[in-house]
Design a protein around this motif. Structure first.
Motif, PDB file in Angstrom:
ATOM      1  N   SER A  85     -48.757 -15.171 -24.697  1.00 51.70           N
ATOM      2  CA  SER A  85     -48.822 -14.924 -26.135  1.00 51.70           C
ATOM      3  C   SER A  85     -50.259 -14.817 -26.624  1.00 51.70           C
ATOM      4  N   GLY A  86     -51.157 -15.581 -26.018  1.00 51.96           N
ATOM      5  CA  GLY A  86     -52.558 -15.569 -26.414  1.00 51.96           C
ATOM      6  C   GLY A  86     -53.405 -14.699 -25.508  1.00 51.96           C
ATOM      7  N   SER A  87     -54.548 -15.241 -25.089  1.00 51.48           N
ATOM      8  CA  SER A  87     -55.499 -14.511 -24.262  1.00 51.48           C
ATOM      9  C   SER A  87     -55.480 -15.027 -22.831  1.00 51.48           C
ATOM     10  N   ALA A  88     -55.989 -14.194 -21.906  1.00 51.51           N
ATOM     11  CA  ALA A  88     -56.107 -14.579 -20.502  1.00 51.51           C
ATOM     12  C   ALA A  88     -57.567 -14.450 -20.085  1.00 51.51           C
ATOM     13  N   LYS A  89     -58.111 -15.509 -19.462  1.00 48.47           N
ATOM     14  CA  LYS A  89     -59.498 -15.483 -19.002  1.00 48.47           C
ATOM     15  C   LYS A  89     -59.572 -16.092 -17.616  1.00 48.47           C
ATOM     16  N   THR A 101     -50.165  -9.416 -22.739  1.00 49.70           N
ATOM     17  CA  THR A 101     -50.975 -10.423 -23.418  1.00 49.70           C
ATOM     18  C   THR A 101     -51.086 -10.057 -24.894  1.00 49.70           C
ATOM     19  N   GLY A 102     -51.022 -11.079 -25.721  1.00 45.69           N
ATOM     20  CA  GLY A 102     -51.155 -10.842 -27.151  1.00 45.69           C
ATOM     21  C   GLY A 102     -52.593 -10.707 -27.591  1.00 45.69           C
ATOM     22  N   ILE A 118     -51.791  -4.899 -23.248  1.00 44.11           N
ATOM     23  CA  ILE A 118     -52.859  -5.829 -23.612  1.00 44.11           C
ATOM     24  C   ILE A 118     -53.315  -5.462 -25.023  1.00 44.11           C
ATOM     25  N   TYR A 119     -53.012  -6.338 -25.971  1.00 39.45           N
ATOM     26  CA  TYR A 119     -53.261  -6.006 -27.371  1.00 39.45           C
ATOM     27  C   TYR A 119     -54.640  -6.469 -27.833  1.00 39.45           C
ATOM     28  N   TYR A 136     -51.070  -0.068 -21.662  1.00 34.40           N
ATOM     29  CA  TYR A 136     -51.808   0.024 -22.916  1.00 34.40           C
ATOM     30  C   TYR A 136     -52.809  -1.110 -23.007  1.00 34.40           C
ATOM     31  N   ALA A 137     -54.030  -0.766 -23.441  1.00 33.63           N
ATOM     32  CA  ALA A 137     -55.039  -1.748 -23.818  1.00 33.63           C
ATOM     33  C   ALA A 137     -55.816  -1.153 -24.982  1.00 33.63           C
ATOM     34  N   ARG A 138     -56.072  -1.982 -25.969  1.00 35.24           N
ATOM     35  CA  ARG A 138     -56.806  -1.459 -27.129  1.00 35.24           C
ATOM     36  C   ARG A 138     -58.176  -0.938 -26.700  1.00 35.24           C
TER      37      ARG A 138
END
Length: 224
Positions: A85-89, A101-102, A118-119, A136-138
């Motif tokens: 739901s959040g970010s991945a690092k 990933t949100g 990936i939003y 998709y990735a912004r």
């Protein structure tokens, strides 16, 4: 090693538990973890949902894994579906399957053979994408970026009903860039190769640009 870090969490079959700090997390079956979870190693074969964030030095996932929060992992390998739901690092991400990933996805090296949504920003020193479904990735940023349509039949069968294997992005920016089957507003790089089946609004390049005859680039500009 503190006392919490010595604990091991093991679920076999079906079960649920609270989050916490562990030496290792091992799941075989179906599990629910309630709360933030931190471990040196995480292994999941089956289905797992975490209502919180996950931090692990190494993570290995086979099946479906859903995180209602952020993910931080030194090394991640996944086969199946990973939803964050959040970010991945993290450090090295190697994913075969579906990644959602949100927020942002930031790694030293990112490899995906499958599909992703990936939003936010997808960022890594090396980005290597083998598409078997819609991606998709912004924004995408990295030193070396390679986007190709995948050819491994074993993964392709997972995505035959999910849509065309194409990457869509607003901006792709890096040093060395190769793309195919890509639709993007802007691509910026030092050396840029536009492979087959691309539709690009603007390409800005410094050293060189190669265009495939089967692609469309609406505008191009060499910069210093």
């Amino acid at each position: 090693m503190n006392q919490d870090r010595q604990r091991k969490l093991t679920i076999t079959g079906t079960g649920s538990t609270s989050g916490g700090v562990f030496q290792s997390v091992r799941i075989t079956g179906e599990a629910e973890i309630h709360g933030d979870t931190e471990s040196d190693s995480l292994s999941c074969t089956g289905n797992c949902s975490v209502s919180g964030s996950v931090i692990s030095r190494t993570a290995r996932i086979v099946g479906e894994f859903e995180i209602d929060g952020d993910l931080k992992a030194g090394k991640l390998t996944a086969l199946g579906q990973l939803k964050i739901s959040g970010s991945a690092k993290g450090g090295v991400f190697k994913i075969k399957g579906q990644l959602d990933t949100g927020g942002e996805c930031e790694a030293e090296r990112f490899e995906n053979n499958g599909a992703f949504q990936i939003y936010g920003l997808l960022s890594a020193d090396r980005v290597d994408i083998g598409m078997y479904g819609p991606c998709y990735a912004r924004e995408i940023g990295g030193a070396a970026i390679r986007v190709k349509r995948g050819r491994w039949q074993g993964v392709k069968e997972l995505f035959t009903r999910s849509g065309a294997a194409q990457l869509k992005a607003e901006t792709i920016e890096g040093d060395s860039i190769y793309v195919e089957h890509t639709k993007a507003d802007v691509i910026r790089g030092n050396t840029v190769i536009i492979g087959p089946a691309c539709d690009i609004g603007l390409v800005e390049y410094r050293s060189s640009l190669e265009l495939n005859k089967g692609s469309v680039v609406h505008a191009q500009k060499q910069t210093k």
